[in-house]
Write an enzyme that holds these catalytic residues in place. Sequence first.
Site, PDB file in Angstrom:
ATOM      1  N   ASP A  76      45.788  39.463 -11.681  1.00 42.30           N
ATOM      2  CA  ASP A  76      45.382  38.661 -10.584  1.00 42.30           C
ATOM      3  C   ASP A  76      46.570  38.258  -9.677  1.00 42.30           C
ATOM      4  OD1 ASP A  76      44.005  36.784  -9.074  1.00 42.30           O
ATOM      5  OD2 ASP A  76      42.376  36.549 -10.532  1.00 42.30           O
ATOM      6  N   LYS A  86      46.724  31.691  -3.608  1.00 45.30           N
ATOM      7  CA  LYS A  86      46.894  30.218  -3.095  1.00 45.30           C
ATOM      8  C   LYS A  86      48.109  29.676  -4.070  1.00 45.30           C
ATOM      9  CE  LYS A  86      42.038  29.617  -1.820  1.00 45.30           C
ATOM     10  NZ  LYS A  86      40.726  28.808  -2.241  1.00 45.30           N
TER      11      LYS A  86
END
Length: 214
Positions: A118, A122
């Site tokens: 993943d 951010k």
Amino acid sequence: MRLRNKPGAPAKIASYPQYIVDTPETWKGKWHERFGNKNPIHIEVGTGKGRFVTEMAKLHPEINYIGIELQMSVVVVALDKLIAEDLPNLQLLHVNGGALSQYFEKGEVNQVYLNFSDPWPKTRHEKRRLTSADFIANYESILIPEGEIHFKTDNQGLFEYSLHSFSKYGMILEQVWLNLHESDFEGNVMTEYEEKFSNRGQRIYRVVAKFRKK
């Protein structure tokens, strides 16, 4: 890859203790006893549906593999593959890959695979990236001296971040591929994600990063 609420997953996992280890902390420092040999141990952190680690175990019976996955509804799919293949050199762990030192001793693992992790794009989620400094220290705590991390992704931003992260930590970038499927690299085993992304024409990035001997 978020398969939620897969019916019967807990019961199935509990039914196959020979394949998926219920209390992996009890095998810390004794994984060679679990496998019944002294072969090198390679782990995949975030094994997903298990295609990569299963195929690697089939191709390399001289290596012991351990697939680590936190999501129960995903690890049970990997378990189905292992049940079908009945590979003596592969085990699965349904645990958090951020706590590896709870399950392995220093020097017990020879190599770590990180495949299509993943990207957590951010900035506030940086520490969740599997190639952040905290995770790298986690891998170092269980690897042999000069152990390697093999990392693949389709995400250019995560790849650039990872190269910087490995280098900043003091690791050696042994080999870097900016377009793996257009290179002369041999023996590549694809994950489910890799095949899907490659079929869309996306680049696949790969790096082998090695810890320095201390």
